[in-house]
Design an enzyme around this catalytic site. Structure first.
Site, PDB file in Angstrom:
ATOM      1  N   CYS A  95       0.835  -1.203   0.000  1.00 49.91           N
ATOM      2  CA  CYS A  95       0.000   0.000   0.000  1.00 49.91           C
ATOM      3  C   CYS A  95       0.872   1.257   0.000  1.00 49.91           C
ATOM      4  CB  CYS A  95      -0.985  -0.025   1.170  1.00 49.91           C
ATOM      5  SG  CYS A  95      -2.384   1.115   0.939  1.00 49.91           S
ATOM      6  N   HIS A 193      -3.636  -5.365   0.306  1.00 47.23           N
ATOM      7  CA  HIS A 193      -3.173  -5.724   1.643  1.00 47.23           C
ATOM      8  C   HIS A 193      -3.156  -7.242   1.864  1.00 47.23           C
ATOM      9  CE1 HIS A 193      -2.849  -1.787   3.670  1.00 47.23           C
ATOM     10  NE2 HIS A 193      -3.743  -1.406   2.764  1.00 47.23           N
ATOM     11  N   GLU A 195      -1.475  -8.824   3.960  1.00 49.82           N
ATOM     12  CA  GLU A 195      -1.310  -9.146   5.387  1.00 49.82           C
ATOM     13  C   GLU A 195      -2.643  -9.289   6.114  1.00 49.82           C
ATOM     14  OE1 GLU A 195      -2.088  -4.787   5.682  1.00 49.82           O
ATOM     15  OE2 GLU A 195      -1.163  -6.143   4.224  1.00 49.82           O
TER      16      GLU A 195
END
Length: 266
Positions: A95, A193, A195
């Site tokens: 990001c 994202h 994660e």
């Protein structure tokens, strides 16, 4: 190198990188949250995490919609990226981290996506999920094939790409760049994202991105060790004179570079 030996510097603050620490640790690597150059230099790779917007002056623009700016943090993260480049460390940006890499390589950002695109990518009480297309032959294609559903939480996007970067994934609905690679350095980045992506919603395993990055780190380490162990090659004249290539000022001390395409999957 075993993953438990791999230290990944996360360039941020402890309060803002909890998800990234868990993400790195989930693959049995060692997360090191720091903004100190000396500590980053002692790590095996650099992760540039998500966050707010980058100070527009750093890519030659006035503010036209950027907010949640932390200029001091921007400087420290750009310095961390520069250090990684100088030392040949593998880098992954997520990001904002992707945008830091782009700006650090001379690229620009789109400060505010068009309203329709913001409705597709902007955070609104949660991530937005949308389809994406992945370029065949890219590192991301090896992981997911030609398309993947990803999660977005951004109102900005990459504009002009920085030196050496090229797009490997886009949103087909508006062309927004979702991932990049570097043509000659071990650098990858995603706008989404991995994660925190929800597999149940997307069918996309975000852990694959991290595992690929760690394999890239491991391969770079192996190449460095091989270079250090390899005896210097001397010409007959050098051998007769007792001079090594290093004494003659050659670049034998420069570490090897591993491109993204050369990294093999686990």
């Amino acid at each position: 190198m075993h993953r438990t030996d791999i230290k990944i510097a996360i360039a941020g603050t402890a309060a803002d990188t909890v998800n990234y620490v868990k993400y790195v640790a989930s693959a049995q690597a060692v997360p090191v949250v720091t903004l100190e150059r000396e500590i980053i230099a002692g790590c095996d790779g650099l992760l540039l995490p998500g966050g707010g917007d980058i100070t527009p002056a750093f890519y030659g623009e006035q503010n036209h919609g950027s907010h949640n700016i932390h200029t001091e943090l921007d400087i420290l993260q750009l310095q961390a990226f520069d250090l990684a480049l100088r030392r040949g460390l593998p880098v992954m940006g997520i990001c904002k981290g992707l945008q830091v890499m782009n700006v650090g390589l001379g690229g620009t950002l789109i400060q505010n996506l068009e309203p329709e695109s913001q409705g597709r990518h902007g955070y609104d009480n949660g991530d937005k999920y949308h389809t994406s297309v992945i370029h065949e032959g890219s590192w991301l294609y090896e992981l997911y094939g030609g398309e993947a559903t990803v999660n977005s939480a951004h109102h900005q996007a990459l504009g002009q790409l920085g030196e050496g970067l090229y797009a490997v994934q886009r949103c087909p609905l508006d062309g927004c760049i979702e991932a990049v690679a570097h043509e000659s350095r071990p650098i990858i980045g995603v706008q989404w994202h991995p994660e925190r992506i929800d597999f149940g919603t997307s069918g996309t395993d975000g852990g694959k991105v991290l595992r690929y990055f760690l394999k890239l780190v491991s391969d770079c380490q192996s190449m460095t060790r091989q270079t250090l162990l390899r005896p210097p090659v001397q010409s007959r004249s050098e051998s007769n004179s007792g001079q090594t290539s290093a004494q003659n000022g050659s670049s034998s001390g420069i570490g090897p570079h591993l491109t993204v395409q050369q990294a093999s999957l686990p």
